[in-house]
Design a protein around this motif. Structure first.
Motif, mmCIF file in Angstrom:
data_model
loop_
_atom_site.group_PDB
_atom_site.id
_atom_site.type_symbol
_atom_site.label_atom_id
_atom_site.label_comp_id
_atom_site.label_asym_id
_atom_site.label_seq_id
_atom_site.Cartn_x
_atom_site.Cartn_y
_atom_site.Cartn_z
ATOM 1 N N LYS A 4 0.848 -1.191 0.000
ATOM 2 C CA LYS A 4 0.000 0.000 0.000
ATOM 3 C C LYS A 4 0.882 1.239 0.000
ATOM 4 O O LYS A 4 1.779 1.359 0.817
ATOM 5 N N VAL A 5 0.601 2.138 -0.934
ATOM 6 C CA VAL A 5 1.278 3.420 -1.022
ATOM 7 C C VAL A 5 0.224 4.469 -0.697
ATOM 8 O O VAL A 5 -0.766 4.605 -1.413
ATOM 9 N N ILE A 6 0.440 5.195 0.399
ATOM 10 C CA ILE A 6 -0.584 6.107 0.908
ATOM 11 C C ILE A 6 -0.191 7.558 0.637
ATOM 12 O O ILE A 6 0.863 8.019 1.067
ATOM 13 N N PHE A 7 -1.076 8.240 -0.080
ATOM 14 C CA PHE A 7 -0.916 9.661 -0.370
ATOM 15 C C PHE A 7 -1.775 10.454 0.603
ATOM 16 O O PHE A 7 -2.866 10.031 0.972
ATOM 17 N N SER A 8 -1.287 11.621 0.994
ATOM 18 C CA SER A 8 -2.100 12.530 1.798
ATOM 19 C C SER A 8 -1.766 13.965 1.409
ATOM 20 O O SER A 8 -0.683 14.255 0.906
ATOM 21 N N LEU A 9 -2.727 14.844 1.643
ATOM 22 C CA LEU A 9 -2.578 16.270 1.348
ATOM 23 C C LEU A 9 -2.743 17.052 2.638
ATOM 24 O O LEU A 9 -3.658 16.778 3.416
ATOM 25 N N ASP A 10 -1.862 18.020 2.847
ATOM 26 C CA ASP A 10 -1.937 18.880 4.022
ATOM 27 C C ASP A 10 -1.725 20.320 3.607
ATOM 28 O O ASP A 10 -0.872 20.615 2.778
ATOM 29 N N ILE A 11 -2.495 21.208 4.211
ATOM 30 C CA ILE A 11 -2.314 22.643 3.998
ATOM 31 C C ILE A 11 -1.447 23.170 5.126
ATOM 32 O O ILE A 11 -1.678 22.888 6.293
ATOM 33 N N ASN A 12 -0.415 23.934 4.738
ATOM 34 C CA ASN A 12 0.479 24.565 5.709
ATOM 35 C C ASN A 12 0.636 26.027 5.287
ATOM 36 O O ASN A 12 1.462 26.335 4.430
ATOM 37 N N GLY A 13 -0.187 26.886 5.843
ATOM 38 C CA GLY A 13 -0.146 28.304 5.465
ATOM 39 C C GLY A 13 -0.580 28.493 4.026
ATOM 40 O O GLY A 13 -1.686 28.138 3.656
ATOM 41 N N ASP A 14 0.322 29.023 3.198
ATOM 42 C CA ASP A 14 0.048 29.236 1.778
ATOM 43 C C ASP A 14 0.607 28.119 0.919
ATOM 44 O O ASP A 14 0.825 28.299 -0.281
ATOM 45 N N SER A 15 0.880 26.970 1.514
ATOM 46 C CA SER A 15 1.453 25.845 0.779
ATOM 47 C C SER A 15 0.602 24.597 0.941
ATOM 48 O O SER A 15 -0.046 24.393 1.964
ATOM 49 N N LEU A 16 0.648 23.785 -0.069
ATOM 50 C CA LEU A 16 -0.002 22.483 -0.056
ATOM 51 C C LEU A 16 1.103 21.437 -0.098
ATOM 52 O O LEU A 16 1.975 21.483 -0.963
ATOM 53 N N ILE A 17 1.065 20.519 0.833
ATOM 54 C CA ILE A 17 2.098 19.491 0.917
ATOM 55 C C ILE A 17 1.492 18.149 0.529
ATOM 56 O O ILE A 17 0.467 17.739 1.075
ATOM 57 N N ILE A 18 2.139 17.503 -0.437
ATOM 58 C CA ILE A 18 1.750 16.154 -0.820
ATOM 59 C C ILE A 18 2.721 15.214 -0.131
ATOM 60 O O ILE A 18 3.937 15.330 -0.297
ATOM 61 N N LYS A 19 2.172 14.286 0.647
ATOM 62 C CA LYS A 19 2.995 13.306 1.344
ATOM 63 C C LYS A 19 2.710 11.922 0.763
ATOM 64 O O LYS A 19 1.573 11.609 0.416
ATOM 65 N N VAL A 20 3.762 11.126 0.682
ATOM 66 C CA VAL A 20 3.629 9.738 0.269
ATOM 67 C C VAL A 20 4.223 8.909 1.387
ATOM 68 O O VAL A 20 5.393 9.084 1.754
ATOM 69 N N ASP A 21 3.402 8.030 1.946
ATOM 70 C CA ASP A 21 3.815 7.211 3.088
ATOM 71 C C ASP A 21 4.387 8.072 4.217
ATOM 72 O O ASP A 21 5.448 7.791 4.767
#
Length: 107
Positions: A4-21
């Motif tokens: 399983k490869v898990i993607f997630s999205l997080d907002i940090n101020g004026d940035s969007l962070i894409i995380k994988v695992d």
């Protein structure tokens, strides 16, 4: 074996962070909103035995209206893009697995 490869999205101020695992893979800012196909492919770490999961939720429409909500609109756009790609890759992997299983039965 399925990985399983898990993607997630997080907002940090004026940035969007894409995380994988749970590891930061890409930061998209309001000033630099681009992401290219090769970056997405690299994030997938593509393997036909992987199952890809988007572990985030879309932000409700009533929360993305207004001038100060551009980062939330970017989040939803990115969510939709990743969701479509992940669904397509997972569907293709299932199709390949089914074909391989049928071929092995014929052998």
């Amino acid at each position: 074996m399925i990985n399983k490869v898990i993607f997630s999205l997080d907002i940090n101020g004026d940035s969007l962070i894409i995380k994988v695992d749970d590891k930061k893979s890409k930061t998209i800012s309001l000033k630099n909103k681009n992401i290219n196909t090769m970056e997405i492919y690299n994030m997938l770490k593509y393997d036909k035995s992987n199952e890809y999961i988007l572990n985030s939720s879309k932000i409700p429409d009533e929360e993305i209206n207004g001038k100060d909500q551009e980062i939330k609109r970017l989040y939803n756009y990115t969510y939709d893009l990743l969701s479509q790609i992940i669904d397509a890759v997972n569907d293709e992997n299932k199709r390949i697995a089914k074909e391989e299983k049928e071929l092995s039965k014929k052998s």
